[in-house]
Write an enzyme that holds these catalytic residues in place. Structure first.
Site, PDB file in Angstrom:
ATOM      1  N   HIS A 176       0.511  -0.983   0.194  1.00  0.00           N
ATOM      2  CA  HIS A 176       0.126  -0.336   0.080  1.00  0.00           C
ATOM      3  C   HIS A 176       1.151   1.085  -0.093  1.00  0.00           C
ATOM      4  O   HIS A 176       0.365   2.274  -0.306  1.00  0.00           O
ATOM      5  CB  HIS A 176      -0.710   0.396   1.599  1.00  0.00           C
ATOM      6  CG  HIS A 176      -1.950  -1.381   1.203  1.00  0.00           C
ATOM      7  ND1 HIS A 176      -3.344  -1.241   1.201  1.00  0.00           N
ATOM      8  CD2 HIS A 176      -1.689  -2.009   1.070  1.00  0.00           C
ATOM      9  CE1 HIS A 176      -4.473  -1.812   0.950  1.00  0.00           C
ATOM     10  NE2 HIS A 176      -2.995  -2.983   1.188  1.00  0.00           N
ATOM     11  N   ASP A 183       3.602   9.841  -0.858  1.00  0.00           N
ATOM     12  CA  ASP A 183       2.640   8.564  -0.128  1.00  0.00           C
ATOM     13  C   ASP A 183       2.292   8.059  -1.398  1.00  0.00           C
ATOM     14  O   ASP A 183       2.476   8.026  -2.312  1.00  0.00           O
ATOM     15  CB  ASP A 183       1.137   9.861  -0.296  1.00  0.00           C
ATOM     16  CG  ASP A 183      -0.317   9.465   1.210  1.00  0.00           C
ATOM     17  OD1 ASP A 183       0.199   7.909   1.415  1.00  0.00           O
ATOM     18  OD2 ASP A 183      -0.606  10.485   1.343  1.00  0.00           O
TER      19      ASP A 183
HETATM   20  P1  ADP Z   1      -2.564   6.762   5.239  1.00  0.00           P
HETATM   21  O1  ADP Z   1      -3.320   5.584   4.980  1.00  0.00           O
HETATM   22  O2  ADP Z   1      -0.980   7.121   5.099  1.00  0.00           O
HETATM   23  O3  ADP Z   1      -3.378   7.055   6.363  1.00  0.00           O
HETATM   24  P2  ADP Z   1      -4.697   7.749   2.794  1.00  0.00           P
HETATM   25  O4  ADP Z   1      -5.083   8.622   2.860  1.00  0.00           O
HETATM   26  O5  ADP Z   1      -4.376   6.793   1.699  1.00  0.00           O
HETATM   27  O6  ADP Z   1      -3.630   7.785   4.282  1.00  0.00           O
HETATM   28  O7  ADP Z   1      -5.791   6.940   3.556  1.00  0.00           O
HETATM   29  C1  ADP Z   1      -6.340   7.559   5.134  1.00  0.00           C
HETATM   30  C2  ADP Z   1      -7.840   7.286   5.496  1.00  0.00           C
HETATM   31  O8  ADP Z   1      -7.920   7.473   6.985  1.00  0.00           O
HETATM   32  C3  ADP Z   1      -8.822   7.628   4.638  1.00  0.00           C
HETATM   33  O9  ADP Z   1     -10.157   6.596   4.181  1.00  0.00           O
HETATM   34  C4  ADP Z   1      -9.303   8.569   5.249  1.00  0.00           C
HETATM   35  O10 ADP Z   1     -10.588   9.355   5.239  1.00  0.00           O
HETATM   36  C5  ADP Z   1      -9.299   7.711   6.853  1.00  0.00           C
HETATM   37  N1  ADP Z   1      -8.877   9.505   8.147  1.00  0.00           N
HETATM   38  C6  ADP Z   1      -7.330  10.663   8.028  1.00  0.00           C
HETATM   39  N2  ADP Z   1      -7.542  11.325   8.809  1.00  0.00           N
HETATM   40  C7  ADP Z   1      -8.930  11.203   9.246  1.00  0.00           C
HETATM   41  C8  ADP Z   1      -9.416  11.705  11.107  1.00  0.00           C
HETATM   42  N3  ADP Z   1      -8.802  12.263  11.353  1.00  0.00           N
HETATM   43  N4  ADP Z   1     -10.742  11.022  10.855  1.00  0.00           N
HETATM   44  C9  ADP Z   1     -10.999   9.879  10.630  1.00  0.00           C
HETATM   45  N5  ADP Z   1     -10.525   8.778   9.519  1.00  0.00           N
HETATM   46  C10 ADP Z   1      -9.855   9.952   8.653  1.00  0.00           C
HETATM   47  C1  G6P Z   2      -1.533   3.423   5.888  1.00  0.00           C
HETATM   48  C2  G6P Z   2      -0.535   2.113   5.622  1.00  0.00           C
HETATM   49  C3  G6P Z   2      -1.523   1.137   6.373  1.00  0.00           C
HETATM   50  C4  G6P Z   2      -1.903   1.155   7.923  1.00  0.00           C
HETATM   51  C5  G6P Z   2      -2.126   3.006   8.308  1.00  0.00           C
HETATM   52  C6  G6P Z   2      -2.764   2.761   9.683  1.00  0.00           C
HETATM   53  O1  G6P Z   2      -2.092   3.290   5.680  1.00  0.00           O
HETATM   54  O2  G6P Z   2      -0.229   2.095   5.182  1.00  0.00           O
HETATM   55  O3  G6P Z   2      -0.958  -0.508   6.889  1.00  0.00           O
HETATM   56  O4  G6P Z   2      -2.709   0.197   8.959  1.00  0.00           O
HETATM   57  O5  G6P Z   2      -1.317   3.734   8.042  1.00  0.00           O
HETATM   58  O6  G6P Z   2      -2.108   2.625  10.332  1.00  0.00           O
HETATM   59  P1  G6P Z   2      -1.530   1.889  11.467  1.00  0.00           P
HETATM   60  O7  G6P Z   2      -0.013   2.043  12.059  1.00  0.00           O
HETATM   61  O8  G6P Z   2      -2.325   2.495  12.740  1.00  0.00           O
HETATM   62  O9  G6P Z   2      -1.779   0.783  11.357  1.00  0.00           O
END
Ligand code: ADP
Ligand code: G6P
Length: 468
Positions: free
Chosen positions: A169, A377
């Site tokens: 991912h 990202d």
């Molecule tokens: P990452 O996986 O690195 O956190 P992404 O943008 O790919 O970044 O995915 C983040 C997911 O988490 C999205 O579905 C987003 O809506 C959710 N998310 C991010 N910030 C918040 C928040 N403050 N509250 C709830 N959900 C969140």
């Molecule tokens: C990214 C990673 C996921 C991970 C998520 C939240 O999306 O690709 O593998 O689960 O961040 O991070 P955490 O360490 O809380 O699982």
């Protein structure tokens, strides 16, 4: 391998991820209950899990003894135990202080610790053992992300009969960076145990293919590498996405409408710039705040007319670089508000917690500008969620060139988050964009996000893995 009847059962489709797709909570009688967490991945894989007696193996978070496997929402949940030491060395250490920074341009110095590596091997073996026990003869096992890169090979050794898919991912780095990893060959060989290795973008797949040649002496072609024992491993990009229709429907709902009125009046009816990110140094929150602060100071933005809403739930808090980031971001927010805020009307509305999807959809609907400015990202889903929530087809997405999503959302206002002046110019252009210009950009992005949603991702990757 002879098996008795009982042993022959098991799950024909298995997902392995560091985290389970359910969260625990305590009900009114004080009993632990589980509910599905609202992730796109589980939504996408759900039909497959239901159709095929699916199971999901993962960590429930925490270090208390996990419950026995149970059924939830049509799938079997198999919790993996992590001790305190496992969490410190496998999760916080090797996964999030070695691999995470290394794979994100080494923007924080990766730590190479031999005992963390040992624990990473040990926990990966635990996942592989659990999968080997759970998978039905000839079943399919779909492994997720950087925490579990050794599992494909470990599982293949235990169960040569199963089909193995792996999806990363996060970004996969170029040779110059990956070479730093003392255990680089082991990681490559771990991954090559799979039949299919999926990446978010073409460049990541390319990086991986090149490394199979440079480190393992293999001769990869465009999308395939022939690994040890003459096995063909398919390597390709499968850009992940969101449940676009669900977001669109949610954004039109009465609950969202109600929240919109409440938020707009609370924010003083100013135009809204929005940031929504896990509090992670890869997300470029500091650069975004810097550009915003300078724009207020230069008079490019008027604090009477604008508010930056930054939602940033803390993440991986026990890892040093994350704790440091939190302090820096909070100091900067305080500084901006001290300088430009007025009583009851902060210039930055900082929300350091998770919001539910309805709250997020309401924020996406009222944000004139959405700033998604990561330094690196793998994909970034937040920007796709913003696009799917723009039901009137207007709005401005400011998107870093260094997010995987920038390869798809080419009509966004693209920016380089290292270039603060350039970013300010882009924000200004988006701020001044006509409704017509906004709609022209947004409609193309909406078409894309609806066509390439997470169901499409799942069907593409699972099709290539040989199951439909
Ligand atoms: P990452 O996986 O690195 O956190 P992404 O943008 O790919 O970044 O995915 C983040 C997911 O988490 C999205 O579905 C987003 O809506 C959710 N998310 C991010 N910030 C918040 C928040 N403050 N509250 C709830 N959900 C969140
Ligand atoms: C990214 C990673 C996921 C991970 C998520 C939240 O999306 O690709 O593998 O689960 O961040 O991070 P955490 O360490 O809380 O699982």
């Amino acid at each position: 391998r002879k098996k008795d009847k009982k042993e022959q059962k098991g799950s024909t489709f298995l997902v392995l991820a560091n985290r389970l797709p359910v969260d625990s909570y305590t009900d009114e009688n004080g009993n632990i209950q589980w509910k599905r967490s609202p992730g796109g991945l589980v939504t996408a894989l759900e039909p497959m899990l239901k159709k095929r007696e699916g199971a999901w193996i993962g960590w429930a978070g925490g270090t208390s003894e996990p419950p026995a496997p149970f059924r939830e929402d049509g799938m079997k949940i198999v919790p993996i135990e992590l001790t305190q030491e496992d969490v410190e060395e496998y999760y916080e250490g090797f996964s999030n202080a070695t691999l995470w920074p290394l794979y994100h341009d080494a923007m924080v110095t990766p730590k190479f610790d031999r005992s963390w590596w040992g624990k990473y091997v040990e926990v990966n073996q635990r996942f592989a053992d659990a999968a080997a026990k759970e998978a039905a003869e000839g079943g399919t096992v779909f492994i997720q992300d950087y925490q579990l890169q050794l599992v494909p090979q470990m599982l293949r050794e235990l169960r040569p009969d199963v089909r193995i898919g792996f999806f990363l991912h996060i970004p996969f780095p170029p040779k110059e960076l990956f070479s730093q990893l003392p255990w680089r060959r082991r990681v490559m060989e771990g991954l090559l145990g799979a039949d299919l290795i999926g990446f978010q973008v073409h460049g990541a797949a390319r990086n991986f293919l090149d490394l199979t040649r440079d480190f393992l002496g293999l001769s990869p072609t465009e999308n395939t590498v022939v690994a040890k024992d003459g096995r063909q491993v398919k390597v390709d990009d499968y850009p992940i996405s969101i449940s676009s229709k669900e977001y669109d429907t949610l954004a039109r709902s009465a609950e969202v409408e109600k929240l919109i009125h409440q938020y707009l009046s609370e924010l003083g009816n100013r135009r809204i710039i929005l940031g929504v990110d896990r509090l992670d140094y890869t997300k470029g929150i500091d650069r975004r705040l810097k550009a915003y602060r300078e724009m207020l100071a230069d008079g490019m933005l008027d604090p009477e007319e604008v508010v930056l809403v930054q939602v940033a739930p803390p993440s991986r808090e026990r890892v040093e670089s994350y704790a440091k980031l939190r302090e820096e971001v909070e100091r900067e927010v305080g500084g901006i508000n001290g300088e430009f805020g007025r009583f009851g009307l902060p210039a930055v509305d900082y929300i350091p917690r998770s919001l539910n999807r309805t709250e997020l959809a309401a924020l996406f609907r009222i944000a004139d500008l959405m700033m998604v400015t990561p330094i690196r990202d793998g994909m970034n889903l937040v920007c796709k969620e913003y696009v799917a929530s723009r039901i009137f087809g207007n709005g401005n997405l400011i998107l870093s060139e260094f997010a995987g999503a920038a390869q798809e959302l080419k009509e966004a206002w693209l920016c380089n988050p290292h270039d603060i002046d350039g970013m300010k110019e882009v924000v200004k252009a988006a701020w001044d964009a006509s409704e017509e210009e906004q709609k022209r950009r947004m409609s193309t992005m909406r078409d894309h996000v609806f066509e390439y949603d997470v169901d499409r991702w799942a069907s593409d990757i699972l099709h290539d893995l040989g199951i439909d």
